[in-house]
Design a protein around this motif. Structure first.
Motif, PDB file in Angstrom:
ATOM      1  N   GLY A  47      -2.098 -73.765  -8.935  1.00 36.80           N
ATOM      2  CA  GLY A  47      -1.493 -73.463  -7.629  1.00 36.80           C
ATOM      3  C   GLY A  47      -1.902 -72.098  -7.120  1.00 36.80           C
ATOM      4  N   THR A  48      -2.176 -71.176  -8.037  1.00 37.84           N
ATOM      5  CA  THR A  48      -2.691 -69.869  -7.650  1.00 37.84           C
ATOM      6  C   THR A  48      -4.166 -70.040  -7.310  1.00 37.84           C
ATOM      7  OG1 THR A  48      -1.154 -68.800  -9.159  1.00 37.84           O
ATOM      8  CG2 THR A  48      -3.020 -67.482  -8.401  1.00 37.84           C
ATOM      9  N   LYS A  49      -4.549 -69.680  -6.081  1.00 33.15           N
ATOM     10  CA  LYS A  49      -5.896 -69.984  -5.624  1.00 33.15           C
ATOM     11  C   LYS A  49      -6.850 -68.806  -5.821  1.00 33.15           C
ATOM     12  CE  LYS A  49      -4.627 -74.020  -4.582  1.00 33.15           C
ATOM     13  NZ  LYS A  49      -4.863 -74.990  -5.648  1.00 33.15           N
ATOM     14  N   ALA A  50      -8.103 -69.146  -6.048  1.00 37.52           N
ATOM     15  CA  ALA A  50      -9.139 -68.117  -6.175  1.00 37.52           C
ATOM     16  C   ALA A  50      -9.954 -68.110  -4.893  1.00 37.52           C
ATOM     17  CB  ALA A  50     -10.032 -68.427  -7.372  1.00 37.52           C
ATOM     18  N   GLY A  51      -9.953 -67.006  -4.189  1.00 35.39           N
ATOM     19  CA  GLY A  51     -10.745 -66.912  -2.960  1.00 35.39           C
ATOM     20  C   GLY A  51     -11.933 -66.003  -3.197  1.00 35.39           C
ATOM     21  N   CYS A  52     -11.773 -64.733  -2.827  1.00 35.64           N
ATOM     22  CA  CYS A  52     -12.906 -63.797  -2.951  1.00 35.64           C
ATOM     23  C   CYS A  52     -13.010 -63.230  -4.363  1.00 35.64           C
ATOM     24  CB  CYS A  52     -12.719 -62.660  -1.963  1.00 35.64           C
ATOM     25  SG  CYS A  52     -11.339 -61.591  -2.396  1.00 35.64           S
ATOM     26  N   THR A  53     -11.928 -63.304  -5.139  1.00 34.97           N
ATOM     27  CA  THR A  53     -11.819 -62.701  -6.478  1.00 34.97           C
ATOM     28  C   THR A  53     -12.247 -61.230  -6.487  1.00 34.97           C
ATOM     29  OG1 THR A  53     -14.007 -63.512  -7.167  1.00 34.97           O
ATOM     30  CG2 THR A  53     -12.123 -64.907  -7.675  1.00 34.97           C
ATOM     31  N   ASN A  54     -11.951 -60.568  -5.401  1.00 32.01           N
ATOM     32  CA  ASN A  54     -12.463 -59.218  -5.193  1.00 32.01           C
ATOM     33  C   ASN A  54     -11.462 -58.303  -4.496  1.00 32.01           C
ATOM     34  OD1 ASN A  54     -14.624 -57.690  -5.712  1.00 32.01           O
ATOM     35  ND2 ASN A  54     -15.923 -58.471  -4.044  1.00 32.01           N
ATOM     36  N   GLY A  55     -10.217 -58.771  -4.383  1.00 33.71           N
ATOM     37  CA  GLY A  55      -9.205 -57.956  -3.719  1.00 33.71           C
ATOM     38  C   GLY A  55      -9.326 -57.910  -2.215  1.00 33.71           C
TER      39      GLY A  55
ATOM     40  N   GLY B 186     -15.345 -68.750   8.057  1.00 32.06           N
ATOM     41  CA  GLY B 186     -14.157 -68.046   7.600  1.00 32.06           C
ATOM     42  C   GLY B 186     -13.204 -68.881   6.780  1.00 32.06           C
ATOM     43  N   TYR B 187     -13.653 -70.069   6.304  1.00 32.63           N
ATOM     44  CA  TYR B 187     -12.817 -70.797   5.349  1.00 32.63           C
ATOM     45  C   TYR B 187     -12.635 -69.909   4.133  1.00 32.63           C
ATOM     46  CZ  TYR B 187     -17.696 -72.037   4.542  1.00 32.63           C
ATOM     47  OH  TYR B 187     -19.055 -71.977   4.410  1.00 32.63           O
ATOM     48  N   LEU B 188     -11.409 -69.918   3.602  1.00 33.37           N
ATOM     49  CA  LEU B 188     -11.119 -69.002   2.501  1.00 33.37           C
ATOM     50  C   LEU B 188     -11.356 -69.646   1.147  1.00 33.37           C
ATOM     51  CD1 LEU B 188      -7.947 -67.334   3.986  1.00 33.37           C
ATOM     52  CD2 LEU B 188     -10.268 -66.440   3.943  1.00 33.37           C
ATOM     53  N   GLU B 189     -11.601 -70.947   1.162  1.00 32.27           N
ATOM     54  CA  GLU B 189     -11.953 -71.618  -0.082  1.00 32.27           C
ATOM     55  C   GLU B 189     -13.469 -71.584  -0.218  1.00 32.27           C
ATOM     56  OE1 GLU B 189     -11.728 -76.109  -1.985  1.00 32.27           O
ATOM     57  OE2 GLU B 189     -12.165 -75.819   0.114  1.00 32.27           O
ATOM     58  N   PRO B 190     -13.975 -70.938  -1.248  1.00 33.85           N
ATOM     59  CA  PRO B 190     -15.435 -70.930  -1.413  1.00 33.85           C
ATOM     60  C   PRO B 190     -15.944 -72.322  -1.787  1.00 33.85           C
ATOM     61  CG  PRO B 190     -14.360 -69.580  -3.117  1.00 33.85           C
ATOM     62  CD  PRO B 190     -13.275 -70.230  -2.318  1.00 33.85           C
ATOM     63  N   PHE B 191     -17.251 -72.507  -1.663  1.00 38.63           N
ATOM     64  CA  PHE B 191     -17.846 -73.792  -2.041  1.00 38.63           C
ATOM     65  C   PHE B 191     -17.549 -74.089  -3.496  1.00 38.63           C
ATOM     66  CE2 PHE B 191     -21.371 -72.497   1.067  1.00 38.63           C
ATOM     67  CZ  PHE B 191     -20.666 -73.016   2.131  1.00 38.63           C
ATOM     68  N   ALA B 192     -17.218 -75.335  -3.768  1.00 36.92           N
ATOM     69  CA  ALA B 192     -16.965 -75.737  -5.148  1.00 36.92           C
ATOM     70  C   ALA B 192     -17.272 -77.214  -5.290  1.00 36.92           C
ATOM     71  CB  ALA B 192     -15.500 -75.471  -5.518  1.00 36.92           C
ATOM     72  N   ILE B 193     -17.743 -77.581  -6.460  1.00 37.61           N
ATOM     73  CA  ILE B 193     -17.993 -78.997  -6.746  1.00 37.61           C
ATOM     74  C   ILE B 193     -17.836 -79.233  -8.239  1.00 37.61           C
ATOM     75  CG2 ILE B 193     -20.502 -78.589  -6.896  1.00 37.61           C
ATOM     76  CD1 ILE B 193     -20.832 -81.530  -5.930  1.00 37.61           C
ATOM     77  N   VAL B 194     -17.290 -80.391  -8.562  1.00 38.07           N
ATOM     78  CA  VAL B 194     -17.346 -80.889  -9.933  1.00 38.07           C
ATOM     79  C   VAL B 194     -18.107 -82.204  -9.864  1.00 38.07           C
ATOM     80  CG1 VAL B 194     -16.039 -81.697 -11.919  1.00 38.07           C
ATOM     81  CG2 VAL B 194     -15.165 -79.805 -10.533  1.00 38.07           C
ATOM     82  N   ALA B 195     -19.153 -82.330 -10.674  1.00 40.82           N
ATOM     83  CA  ALA B 195     -19.955 -83.559 -10.668  1.00 40.82           C
ATOM     84  C   ALA B 195     -19.989 -84.136 -12.069  1.00 40.82           C
ATOM     85  CB  ALA B 195     -21.380 -83.253 -10.196  1.00 40.82           C
ATOM     86  N   ARG B 196     -19.818 -85.441 -12.135  1.00 45.79           N
ATOM     87  CA  ARG B 196     -19.926 -86.106 -13.432  1.00 45.79           C
ATOM     88  C   ARG B 196     -20.876 -87.292 -13.290  1.00 45.79           C
ATOM     89  NH1 ARG B 196     -14.741 -88.548 -16.366  1.00 45.79           N
ATOM     90  NH2 ARG B 196     -14.872 -89.986 -14.622  1.00 45.79           N
ATOM     91  N   TYR B 197     -22.009 -87.177 -13.951  1.00 43.67           N
ATOM     92  CA  TYR B 197     -22.979 -88.265 -13.938  1.00 43.67           C
ATOM     93  C   TYR B 197     -22.747 -89.118 -15.177  1.00 43.67           C
ATOM     94  CZ  TYR B 197     -27.331 -90.833 -14.197  1.00 43.67           C
ATOM     95  OH  TYR B 197     -28.254 -91.838 -14.275  1.00 43.67           O
TER      96      TYR B 197
END
Lengths: 177, 803
Positions: A47-55, B186-197
């Motif tokens: 639930g705690t999210k990681a965004g910039c991880t840089n403050g 400006g999305y605050l969620e960085p790119f992320a992926i989990v892939a399972r082949y």
């Protein structure tokens, strides 16, 4: 560097007891493990999210002894014995915290990625300043970013939560604004 | 009067409880047994040949499981349309910008992956690079792609009406130049992926932060040399999109290939600096715009030359410059248009779609120029807008058809909200601070026909317990579309929100859907939900009509019951109806419905049509007017936004709270672009690789007051009359702020962002070093006399010219 059981060289680990959401966890952490890494990857409290991880963005905000802190900037090793609250620790089962209810009512969550950190920031703030002005709310959340809402409905939610609580006089320190 | 019970109500988001409790799962939250961690290795050079990649040292490190490079992928390129297929999974010949992914590693933990990335040795041979689009077009400039002479990646050449005649007969013409900067989503969620082949099935399952599975499908499959059906995409919650999570990225290809190489699931999460360095961004545009008008302010024609900085790859950039030109006229009626645009390759990350997609840049130019035109002609900005506004039923020079239009009301409401008549043009100074108000309008399509498979499909299953489950293919990236679609479904079946469930997208259970872009979801997927719900009703009514002996056509769904119209005591509960279907008819109660914009819009998957620009882009268009009040600190040059009033015609707000959330977010994004945000580069190196330096607005910069006005125009095509509401208001924000700054300072800023240093410099240049004492900031009458400083410049009236 010390080779662990799997033969991979890693930084040495030391035991640590963390109290998170009222529950004690004893685990081995490395000196450079942040509180964020431990919360998300060891305790699996995602639930705690990681965004910039840089403050820089505030997504990872948790409460440490009641104070809102960026978990990405704290070393886990320094959190032994301190009381840590994550977003998972706010609701009691299906009964939500008044801030969570206010968030829903005001429409303050959109994509939701800033929501956990923002709610915890607001919780720490309202405990300090139970009857804030709008300007005080803005200042209080200025360390956490949100791109979806323009902050408007987040501010509304915090004021809603503040006003829905039991009436109490604003402390002198906060009333001069 | 509408009598809806769920639609039109401020119901809570369907995913709100998950999100406020931290239970909502995002891509980076997915953890699988045996999962490896990947890391992308990025180019330190803006333009360089990849000479050799030596992964030996990395692979010898214990815990490092695999290294992938461009050579591990099939020799194919992918892209939006055939002429723009210029990207590879990872490059094999050369890198084209700083931050481009070149290789990736997988290891047993994150730290090891980072170490291994440092151990991969990549030899480059640096090549001359080009960063300025106009430089890039010159003969002899470094060429980024073999196929693109002069580095031009796409062009538009529109010519509607008779532009020469328009300028010949005009009473007044003026020409101005504008430029806009690169900004990020400006999305605050960085790119992320989990892939399972999985080798036994030869399929890959992906959990990725994406906003359009279908686009990912096609391009990812192509780049990997797999068939789309070999990929299963499970959509987690998405931490913001704003147009920025459509394309497959280096990490997506790498994660799948690393999983294939190792036989283990692989997670790659970028850090935010990688997003800053490598993600696509909004096109910086240089716009030269000439306008021809009558003395009374009637717009006769626009002649526009536009050069867009496309960065290293094409992406959907042809669409971007098409859109900039397509909205050269709307929300106003301009009969003659000439638009010449080139999108140019440069050695920077590529440019693409971002909220408003290409249109905010153009409308910033056109609508701030409209105020200047008004000043030339002695016309009030509100009046000149009223004079040229489009109305319902209008057909524009480029083929757009306006089926519903609340622009008139929106102009009136926004003007009233900022007290236009009494406030505009007056001197309002306190200390070193002056205030001003401005107007800006905007319009946006409600989805468009993009080519390829373009239909939205909704699948509805009714459980035996009466709960209704909705599946569809357009991810909710935060805007709230799942809630809106659930509201539509509840309304259609006479149920409440508690009766509706939705599951996020899973490509194994869905029919392909173009996904979430171009403000299409409510409009198109909403229509699909209605069609599917009608089929559910048909099945229910058939079963119930036998039970209570009436004609199926006499039945309606109302308040949790299925009853006879006009005799509502006669009927059964919804649950009883469901059970009749299952137990008596022994038929599963499920249905699907599709909707497509194909029936009423032009086809823009065709590059020729994008180039020539004629055709109706969408079934319906939204309209906004935004009134802005700003305060400029003359000493520091800082600008604060005091008040935004957005009067928006979204046809019908199915959920007013969600619409307001969209308006607030859109205008905040526009505010950021107007005043703060900048992906500033020097020789291709990003100077602002974090939110603070970049200038993403915080709560302190957001408007002190934000007002919304919903205008209902009940569109004929949209579900319940609804149209676009997700991005249109970002279009009106730029000109309304720029125009408000003019009202405050008499200075017209034509180059974004309007940072404090630019403001102070412009004040000094316009009014001299002691500008605080200038009559413009001290004498109310001076404003009326001067009409401002910078804006007058180059307008010339026909009469002056003859004299």
């Amino acid at each position: 560097m010390t080779p662990a059981g799997d033969g991979i060289e890693r930084a040495p680990e030391a035991p640590l007891t963390l109290r998170v959401n009222g529950e004690e966890h004893t685990l081995a952490v490395r000196g450079h493990d942040t509180l964020l890494t431990v919360i998300r990857e060891r305790l699996l409290l995602t639930g705690t999210k990681a965004g910039c991880t840089n403050g820089d963005c505030g997504l990872c905000t948790v409460l440490v002894d009641g104070e809102a802190m960026y978990a990405c900037l704290m070393f886990a090793a320094r959190c032994g014995g301190r009381d840590i609250t994550t977003i998972e620790g706010l609701a009691r089962g299906a009964v939500l915290h008044p801030l969570q209810e206010a968030w829903i009512q005001a429409g303050a969550t959109q994509c939701g990625i800033c929501t956990p950190g923002m709610i915890l920031t607001a919780k720490a703030f309202l405990e300090r300043v139970p009857r804030p002005s709008e300007v005080q709310v803005r200042e209080a959340i200025s360390g956490t970013l949100c791109r979806c809402t323009g902050y408007m409905k987040i501010i509304e939610a915090i004021l809603l939560a503040a006003n829905s609580g039991a009436p109490q006089p604003a402390p002198a320190a906060a009333s001069g604004h | 009067m509408r009598a809806y019970r769920v639609v039109g109500q401020r119901v809570a988001r369907i995913d709100a409880r998950e999100k406020v409790t931290g239970h909502a799962l995002y891509a980076d939250d997915v953890i699988l047994p045996g999962m490896l961690y990947g890391k992308v290795i990025r180019s330190p050079h803006a333009h360089a040949r990849i000479v050799h990649i030596d992964a030996g040292a990395a692979l010898r490190r214990r815990g490092v499981k695999a290294v992938v490079t461009g050579r591990d992928f099939p020799d194919v390129k992918f892209g939006f349309t055939k002429p723009t297929q210029d990207r590879r999974a990872l490059p094999i010949d050369k890198v084209r910008y700083i931050g481009e992914g070149v290789a990736a590693v997988a290891a047993t933990d994150k730290d090891l992956a980072a170490e291994a990335a440092d151990l991969v040795r990549i030899d480059y041979e640096e090549l001359p690079a080009v960063f300025d689009p106009e430089e890039a077009m010159k003969p002899g400039a470094p060429r980024l792609h073999e196929h693109a002479e002069n580095n031009v990646s796409a062009i538009c050449r529109f010519n509607f009406g008779d532009i020469e005649e328009a300028f010949r007969v005009a009473d007044h013409v003026r020409e101005d130049s504008f430029s806009t900067q690169a900004i990020m989503h400006g999305y605050l969620e960085p790119f992320a992926i989990v892939a399972r082949y999985e080798v036994v099935t030869d399929r890959a399952t992906l959990w990725a932060a994406k906003q359009s599975p279908y686009i990912i499908y096609r391009n990812l499959a192509r780049g990997l040399g797999m068939k789309p059906s070999q990929l299963r995409i499970i959509q987690p919650h998405v931490g913001g999109g704003f147009g920025g999570k459509h394309e497959p990225f280096d990490l997506d290809f790498s994660a799948v290939m690393l999983s294939k190489m190792t036989g283990k699931p692989v997670k790659i999460t970028c850090d935010m600096e990688e997003v800053f360095l490598s993600a696509y961004r909004r096109h910086p545009m240089r716009i030269r715009l000439a306008v021809a008008a009558r003395r009374d302010g009637t717009l006769l024609g626009y002649r526009c030359r536009l050069i867009a900085d496309g960065g290293a790859y094409a992406g959907v950039g042809h669409m971007s410059i098409y859109l900039a030109g397509a909205f050269l006229s709307l929300p106003f009626k301009v009969p003659n248009l000439r638009y010449d645009a080139d999108r140019v390759y440069t050695n920077k990350p590529f440019s693409g779609a971002l909220r408003g997609h290409g249109i905010p840049q153009m409308r910033f130019a056109a609508e701030s120029q409209l105020d200047a035109l008004g000043r030339d002609l002695g016309l009030d900005p509100l009046d000149i807008r009223m004079r040229n506004r489009v109305r319902q039923g209008d057909k524009l020079a480029n083929g757009f058809v306006v089926t519903s239009c609340g622009l008139t009301e929106s102009l009136e409401l926004a003007a009233e909200a900022v007290d236009w008549t009494h406030t505009h043009g007056t001197l309002r100074r306190r200390g070193a601070k002056v205030r001003g108000i401005g107007l800006g309008c905007g319009s946006l399509s409600s989805g468009s026909r993009m080519g390829g498979h373009d239909a939205s499909t909704a699948v509805i299953r009714v459980h035996e317990d009466g709960k209704v489950h909705l599946l569809h293919g357009s991810p909710d990236v935060g805007q709230g579309s799942n809630t809106v679609l659930a509201q539509i479904l509840a309304e259609e079946l006479g149920l409440t929100m508690d009766d509706i469930q939705t599951t996020l997208q899973d490509s194994d259970f869905l029919i392909f859907d173009p996904g979430t872009y171009g403000s299409r979801v409510t409009f198109t997927t909403g229509a699909a939900v209605r069609t599917a719900a009608a089929e559910i009703r048909r099945q229910l009514f058939e079963a119930v009509s036998k039970e209570i002996e009436c004609a199926p056509g006499d039945l309606i769904c109302k308040e949790g019951r299925i009853v006879v119209r006009g005799n509502e005591d006669r009927g059964v509960s919804f649950l009883h109806g469901v059970r009749l279907c299952y137990y008596k008819e022994t038929k599963p109660l499920m249905a699907h419905g599709s909707a497509t914009p194909a029936e009423f819009t032009a086809h823009f998957g065709d590059p020729k049509q994008l180039t020539s620009g004629y055709g109706n882009l969408s079934g319906s268009y939204s309209f906004t007017t935004q009134g802005s009040e700003v305060e400029v600190d003359l000493e520091t040059g800082e600008i604060s936004v005091l008040h935004f009033a957005s009067a928006h015609d979204c046809g019908y707000p199915i959920n007013p709270t969600l619409v307001e959330g969209q308006l607030d977010g859109s205008v905040a994004g526009g505010l950021g672009q107007a005043l703060f945000e900048n992906l500033e580069t020097v020789d291709g190196l990003l100077l602002t690789p974090n939110f603070t330096d970049y200038g993403l607005p915080t709560s302190m910069e957001s408007p002190q007051r934000s007002e919304h006005f919903h205008i209902e125009t009940d569109d004929q095509f949209g579900p319940y009359g609804a149209k676009e509401s997700g991005e249109g208001t970002q279009i009106s924000t730029l000109p309304s702020i720029v125009n408000a700054i003019y009202d405050a300072t008499g200075i017209w800023f034509r180059h974004l962002p309007i940072t404090p240093d630019k403001v102070v410099k412009a004040l000094q240049e316009t009014y001299g070093a002691n500008y605080l004492d200038h009559p413009f900031f001290n004498d109310p009458a001076a404003r009326r006399r001067s009409g401002g400083a910078d804006g007058r410049g180059n307008g010339r009236s026909r009469r002056e010219e003859r004299a």
